[in-house]
Design a protein around this motif. Sequence first.
Motif, PDB file in Angstrom:
ATOM      1  N   GLU A  99      23.494  45.680 -17.152  1.00  0.00           N
ATOM      2  CA  GLU A  99      23.286  46.873 -16.329  1.00  0.00           C
ATOM      3  C   GLU A  99      22.988  46.491 -14.876  1.00  0.00           C
ATOM      4  O   GLU A  99      23.457  47.139 -13.931  1.00  0.00           O
ATOM      5  CB  GLU A  99      22.126  47.698 -16.911  1.00  0.00           C
ATOM      6  CG  GLU A  99      22.048  49.122 -16.422  1.00  0.00           C
ATOM      7  CD  GLU A  99      23.352  49.892 -16.628  1.00  0.00           C
ATOM      8  OE1 GLU A  99      23.997  49.719 -17.668  1.00  0.00           O
ATOM      9  OE2 GLU A  99      23.734  50.652 -15.712  1.00  0.00           O
ATOM     10  N   GLU A 100      22.232  45.425 -14.708  1.00  0.00           N
ATOM     11  CA  GLU A 100      21.913  44.950 -13.356  1.00  0.00           C
ATOM     12  C   GLU A 100      23.177  44.456 -12.652  1.00  0.00           C
ATOM     13  O   GLU A 100      23.375  44.701 -11.464  1.00  0.00           O
ATOM     14  CB  GLU A 100      20.871  43.821 -13.424  1.00  0.00           C
ATOM     15  CG  GLU A 100      19.474  44.269 -13.823  1.00  0.00           C
ATOM     16  CD  GLU A 100      19.310  44.536 -15.303  1.00  0.00           C
ATOM     17  OE1 GLU A 100      20.186  44.123 -16.088  1.00  0.00           O
ATOM     18  OE2 GLU A 100      18.305  45.179 -15.684  1.00  0.00           O
ATOM     19  N   ARG A 102      26.114  45.586 -13.180  1.00  0.00           N
ATOM     20  CA  ARG A 102      26.902  46.773 -12.819  1.00  0.00           C
ATOM     21  C   ARG A 102      26.336  47.461 -11.581  1.00  0.00           C
ATOM     22  O   ARG A 102      27.058  47.893 -10.694  1.00  0.00           O
ATOM     23  CB  ARG A 102      26.899  47.780 -13.982  1.00  0.00           C
ATOM     24  CG  ARG A 102      28.142  47.736 -14.859  1.00  0.00           C
ATOM     25  CD  ARG A 102      28.208  48.940 -15.789  1.00  0.00           C
ATOM     26  NE  ARG A 102      27.142  48.953 -16.761  1.00  0.00           N
ATOM     27  CZ  ARG A 102      27.165  48.284 -17.908  1.00  0.00           C
ATOM     28  NH1 ARG A 102      28.212  47.552 -18.217  1.00  0.00           N
ATOM     29  NH2 ARG A 102      26.154  48.337 -18.740  1.00  0.00           N
ATOM     30  N   GLN A 103      24.995  47.572 -11.543  1.00  0.00           N
ATOM     31  CA  GLN A 103      24.368  48.361 -10.473  1.00  0.00           C
ATOM     32  C   GLN A 103      23.975  47.535  -9.245  1.00  0.00           C
ATOM     33  O   GLN A 103      23.685  48.088  -8.192  1.00  0.00           O
ATOM     34  CB  GLN A 103      23.128  49.076 -11.005  1.00  0.00           C
ATOM     35  CG  GLN A 103      23.427  50.115 -12.076  1.00  0.00           C
ATOM     36  CD  GLN A 103      22.227  50.991 -12.357  1.00  0.00           C
ATOM     37  OE1 GLN A 103      21.436  51.304 -11.473  1.00  0.00           O
ATOM     38  NE2 GLN A 103      22.067  51.388 -13.613  1.00  0.00           N
ATOM     39  N   GLU A 105      21.233  45.841  -8.919  1.00  0.00           N
ATOM     40  CA  GLU A 105      19.782  45.911  -8.697  1.00  0.00           C
ATOM     41  C   GLU A 105      19.062  45.296  -9.893  1.00  0.00           C
ATOM     42  O   GLU A 105      19.464  45.535 -11.038  1.00  0.00           O
ATOM     43  CB  GLU A 105      19.362  47.380  -8.514  1.00  0.00           C
ATOM     44  CG  GLU A 105      17.877  47.542  -8.208  1.00  0.00           C
ATOM     45  CD  GLU A 105      17.521  48.972  -7.817  1.00  0.00           C
ATOM     46  OE1 GLU A 105      18.369  49.649  -7.196  1.00  0.00           O
ATOM     47  OE2 GLU A 105      16.402  49.397  -8.144  1.00  0.00           O
ATOM     48  N   VAL A 108      17.020  47.278 -14.081  1.00  0.00           N
ATOM     49  CA  VAL A 108      17.363  48.697 -14.118  1.00  0.00           C
ATOM     50  C   VAL A 108      17.761  49.173 -15.522  1.00  0.00           C
ATOM     51  O   VAL A 108      17.972  50.347 -15.728  1.00  0.00           O
ATOM     52  CB  VAL A 108      18.500  49.053 -13.126  1.00  0.00           C
ATOM     53  CG1 VAL A 108      18.029  48.962 -11.702  1.00  0.00           C
ATOM     54  CG2 VAL A 108      19.721  48.185 -13.355  1.00  0.00           C
TER      55      VAL A 108
END
Length: 245
Positions: A99-100, A102-103, A105, A108
């Motif tokens: 997820e990090e 992808r984003q 950040e 997350v």
Amino acid sequence: MAIDPRHAAYLDALGVDVYVRRELPARAPESGRTTGGQPVEAVPGPAPGEAAGLDWSALRERVAACTRCELHSTRTQTVFGVGSPTARWMFIGEAPGAEEDRQGEPFVGRAGQLLTSMLKALGFAREDVYITNVLKCRPPGNRDPRPEEARCCREYLERQIELVAPTLIVAIGRIAAQNLLGTDMPLAKLRGTVHALGPGRRPVLVTYHPAYLLRSPGEKRKAWQDLLLARAIFGRLERGESVLP
Ligand code: SF4
């Protein structure tokens, strides 16, 4: 210790009762020992490199374009860090997850949400602290970082620490702690001790990774104890007291 009612939900997420007994750490005695009677450990400091002297903008650009290790070929994007560039608390994890990646950040995903709850239980928003990882690119399949990858990425982290100049660093999880402190000691032995990082002897505490806490919710109480210790140590540092020999 009574907890502000507005933090009750966050404490609940941590699996912690509203009222928690805590042992305030003793002042560091003259013997050079500190909290829990454990010796303070001095660990290697930063080595100069091409990130030395870069400002935030140049460092971010350098990381975004980095191809130093093989992780550059599988990342969606680099995950630099987030939060206040002048934060007094710095939290350092292991590496971005899916997820990090992808984003772009850190923290997350579900583990990140738990970290946010942990911060809020301490009275912080994510914007109040600085959060980053040892590695700025996601290891495929969320495997552990390899030593050479951590070595390649190290100076970016060291420059981030220099720029933020936090009062206190919290290493999140075994991998982050071992990489940061240059040790292979198990997490259980690293917790509860104030470590001194580098020539500047910046204080570092160690706690569990929230991903581990999601798998082992019974350990959340220990993580809360770590955060209470961190808060107590931070208070002593803010008062100008020594927590290191
Ligand atoms: S993990 Fe670090 S050293 Fe490796 S490519 Fe990404 S930014 Fe560069």
